[in-house]
Write an enzyme that holds these catalytic residues in place. Structure first.
Site, PDB file in Angstrom:
ATOM      1  N   GLU A 268       0.813  -1.110   0.160  1.00 45.68           N
ATOM      2  CA  GLU A 268       0.080   0.094   0.120  1.00 45.68           C
ATOM      3  C   GLU A 268       0.767   1.216  -0.012  1.00 45.68           C
ATOM      4  O   GLU A 268       0.549   2.315  -0.765  1.00 45.68           O
ATOM      5  CB  GLU A 268      -1.004  -0.021   1.305  1.00 45.68           C
TER       6      GLU A 268
ATOM      7  N   GLY B  42       6.347  -2.018  14.656  1.00 39.20           N
ATOM      8  CA  GLY B  42       5.413  -1.109  13.928  1.00 39.20           C
ATOM      9  C   GLY B  42       4.419  -0.403  14.648  1.00 39.20           C
ATOM     10  O   GLY B  42       4.274   0.737  14.643  1.00 39.20           O
ATOM     11  N   ARG B  43       3.771  -0.956  15.429  1.00 43.05           N
ATOM     12  CA  ARG B  43       2.444  -0.633  16.314  1.00 43.05           C
ATOM     13  C   ARG B  43       3.394   0.083  17.347  1.00 43.05           C
ATOM     14  O   ARG B  43       2.421   0.766  18.394  1.00 43.05           O
ATOM     15  CB  ARG B  43       1.574  -1.531  16.515  1.00 43.05           C
TER      16      ARG B  43
ATOM     17  N   GLU C 236      -3.205  -6.454  17.158  1.00 38.24           N
ATOM     18  CA  GLU C 236      -2.107  -7.127  16.373  1.00 38.24           C
ATOM     19  C   GLU C 236      -1.196  -7.734  17.522  1.00 38.24           C
ATOM     20  O   GLU C 236      -0.360  -8.494  17.147  1.00 38.24           O
ATOM     21  CB  GLU C 236      -1.389  -6.129  15.411  1.00 38.24           C
TER      22      GLU C 236
ATOM     23  N   HIS D  90     -25.137   8.181  21.967  1.00 40.64           N
ATOM     24  CA  HIS D  90     -26.499   8.211  21.284  1.00 40.64           C
ATOM     25  C   HIS D  90     -26.153   7.221  20.158  1.00 40.64           C
ATOM     26  O   HIS D  90     -27.185   7.467  19.027  1.00 40.64           O
ATOM     27  CB  HIS D  90     -26.769   9.667  20.558  1.00 40.64           C
TER      28      HIS D  90
HETATM   29  O1  F6P Z   1       0.797  -5.696   7.711  1.00 37.39           O
HETATM   30  C1  F6P Z   1       0.954  -5.271   8.974  1.00 37.39           C
HETATM   31  C2  F6P Z   1       2.302  -4.482   9.399  1.00 37.39           C
HETATM   32  O2  F6P Z   1       3.487  -5.080   9.188  1.00 37.39           O
HETATM   33  C3  F6P Z   1       2.109  -3.755  10.720  1.00 37.39           C
HETATM   34  O3  F6P Z   1       2.602  -4.536  11.648  1.00 37.39           O
HETATM   35  C4  F6P Z   1       2.650  -2.538  10.381  1.00 37.39           C
HETATM   36  O4  F6P Z   1       2.638  -1.369  11.251  1.00 37.39           O
HETATM   37  C5  F6P Z   1       2.242  -2.185   9.119  1.00 37.39           C
HETATM   38  O5  F6P Z   1       2.148  -3.419   8.515  1.00 37.39           O
HETATM   39  C6  F6P Z   1       2.891  -1.455   8.120  1.00 37.39           C
HETATM   40  O6  F6P Z   1       4.632  -1.923   8.064  1.00 37.39           O
HETATM   41  P1  F6P Z   1       5.442  -0.965   7.423  1.00 37.39           P
HETATM   42  O7  F6P Z   1       6.021   0.303   8.353  1.00 37.39           O
HETATM   43  O8  F6P Z   1       6.882  -1.797   7.252  1.00 37.39           O
HETATM   44  O9  F6P Z   1       5.280  -0.317   5.979  1.00 37.39           O
END
Ligand code: F6P
Length: 558
Positions: free
Chosen positions: A221, A280-281, A366, A397
């Site tokens: 993405e 990442g999180r 996650e 509400h």
């Molecule tokens: O697909 C899940 C994931 O790996 C998450 O853990 C992470 O936060 C996200 O995709 C984005 O990953 P990146 O920062 O490597 O693009």
């Protein structure tokens, strides 16, 4: 789905003395109503509340007694929580399935602290990146950093997904009050082209900076959006623009993968790095926070890090009985594993926190949505509840009906601030008083309810009284902070990070991997070329997937 065959011996967790004691205790306590518990103990509210690191937590409206807490803390001890905390802060490779240390706490450590990974103190590296970010943020904010045509940057577009989006976008919304309003911030995450198109349609490319946030720099993405951004920029600047020079002025990367950043065409001088020990999180305090720093400035960003650090230190050092993240986690375990509650609502009464529930969904689910333990065995208890929520009073509400009178038990976290950043007064009262009165009223109603007899006494006809009955006994935490500041945000997010960690330790799972996201990614990669292949080409999926692909091809070409 998670239950092992009946001949499988129980897991270490179920064999813990505290586990069976909690089961027996639950049977005893479950029929008791919070009305009775409060009536029996006038000091309950005082005893079951705690203030630490700037957060006041009232947990008295939980279905607990001293004995419950004693047993839950025993469970934490039997699960080796203290050792696991020390292992995390000590840089041990506690993310066992990826063989990595887990050190987001190092990201907010002060300059003079030492934290070692494989014998190397990582704090100097952390501060080197923070200094690089500060220098860059100051140049952009002052106008010293200009775009390719010499104009100053007015727009910042963060492109990332998951932890590379949810933290930055949540923090931007949460701290908007502190942001430089001359700068416009947009967040593009979805591969749906609409996200990019709508985020950029009114922006001037000559004044736009793209922050490509991706730990791996391979996420489909993000890379698709980054390519689209580059094409948009070059088209907007004019055909004859030199690609490399323009990209150099309008793109920066936040990543651990210098090679991929360079291959994309971003000079690694414009890259802000971090490390594989940042999940990442858990990355909003790493370079991934660059957009936050651009918005609120380096000093406020440091205040946010200091807020995180304050909670980190509280978690690391406070005895479990007085430890906010530990108590919150144990209460979640209590409802999840003994009352069978499947979800957990997080309801911030602060409009600036409207993206917090979305952020927490990744952080919690996650991390702890797992069914295999670190011992390699399938778990035999439920793991993460489903986290969800919306800001109050809006939710009142909408879905609160179910929380009050539905058949399911939904434990709630209320988050409230004593002072508004936008104080407004009306003839009906001060907005903040109206807001906070609702937090207290909701927690009171959920705990104590209203009997059918009370409803009748208040004038309800007998046939309606049952509909107007609130059984109560629905547990809530009320967290109160002074006001929404960068430090308060840091304390709050760190509280949930360590709450998640503690729950993961009790369940014996690895809270820092995310293998469950992989299969879908692999299958999507396989399907992409099939969508554009000739419509009669053979497909090797199940009949449903094959039919959907054919239908899509037919609709696309019509
Ligand atoms: O697909 C899940 C994931 O790996 C998450 O853990 C992470 O936060 C996200 O995709 C984005 O990953 P990146 O920062 O490597 O693009």
């Amino acid at each position: 789905m998670t239950s092992p065959p009946t001949d499988t011996p129980p897991s270490a967790l179920r064999l813990r003395p505290a586990w069976s004691a909690l089961q027996a205790h639950h049977e005893q306590l479950a029929p008791q109503h919070l009305r009775e518990l409060f009536a029996q103990d006038p000091a309950r509210a005082e005893r079951f509340s705690l203030e630490a690191a700037g957060i006041f937590l009232d947990y008295s409206k939980n279905r607990i007694t001293d004995e419950t807490l004693r047993l839950l803390i025993q469970l934490a001890n039997e699960s080796g929580l203290r050792e696991r905390i020390n292992a995390m802060f000590g840089g041990e490779r506690i993310n066992v399935t990826e063989d990595r240390a887990v050190l987001h706490v190092a990201l907010r450590a002060p300059r003079d602290q030492q934290i070692f990974v494989d014998g190397e103190d990582v704090v100097p590296q952390v501060h080197a990146v923070l200094d690089q970010m500060r220098d860059f943020a100051e140049r952009v904010r002052s106008g010293a950093w200009t775009g390719h045509t010499g104009q100053r940057i007015d727009n910042v577009v963060n492109i990332g997904i998951g932890g590379s989006d949810l933290g930055p976008s949540m923090a931007y919304e949460a701290l908007r009050h502190y942001a430089d309003r001359k700068l416009t911030f947009r967040f593009v995450s979805n591969v749906d082209g609409t996200d990019f198109a709508e985020a950029t349609r009114d922006l001037d490319p000559a004044r736009t900076l793209f922050v490509i946030a991706s730990k791996t720099f391979t996420t489909l993405e993000t890379m698709a959006n980054a390519h689209t951004a580059r094409a948009w920029l070059l088209a907007g600047l004019g055909e004859d623009t030199g690609d490399t020079r323009a990209v150099g002025r309008h793109f920066v990367a936040l990543s651990t993968n210098a090679e991929a950043v360079s291959a994309f065409g971003i000079d690694t001088a414009n890259m802000f790095g971090f490390w594989d020990w940042v999940g990442g999180r858990y990355s909003m305090t790493s370079a991934i926070g660059l957009s936050t720093m651009l918005a609120i400035g380096p000093d406020e960003f440091r205040s946010m890090l200091d807020g995180f650090h304050e909670m980190d230190e509280h978690f690391r050092t406070a005895p479990f009985e007085r430890n906010l993240p530990v108590l919150k986690a144990l209460l979640s375990i209590w409802y999840n594993n003994f009352f069978g509650a499947q979800t957990m609502a997080v309801l911030p009464y602060e409009q600036y926190l409207h993206r917090l529930p979305a952020y927490l969904q990744q952080l919690t689910m996650e991390s702890n949505g797992k069914q295999v333990g670190v011992d390699g065995r399938r778990v035999d208890v439920d793991t993460s509840p489903i986290y969800w929520g919306e800001p109050g009073t809006n939710g009142q509400h909408s879905f609160y009906q179910l929380i009050h009178q539905g058949t399911r038990l939904v434990p709630v976290d209320f988050i409230a601030f004593a002072n508004s950043l936008n104080p407004l007064v009306t003839p009906l009262g001060d907005h903040q008083d109206l807001l906070i009165a609702n937090v207290f009223a909701q927690a009171e109603a959920l705990a104590f309810g209203q009997t059918a007899a009370q409803a009748e006494a208040e004038g309800s006809p007998a046939w309606l009284a049952l509909h107007r009955e609130f059984d109560g006994n629905r547990p809530t935490n009320v967290m109160m902070l002074e006001r929404m500041t960068p430090a308060a945000l840091g304390r709050l997010v760190a509280l949930y990070e360590h709450d998640v960690f503690t729950q993961g330790v009790i369940w014996g799972i690895d809270s820092f991997d995310q293998w469950g996201v992989e299969l879908g990614k692999v299958l999507a990669k396989r399907i992409v070329p099939e969508l554009v292949a000739a419509s009669d080409e053979a497909l090797g999926h199940d009949t449903s997937t094959n039919a959907l692909i054919r239908r899509y091809r037919a609709l696309r070409s019509s």
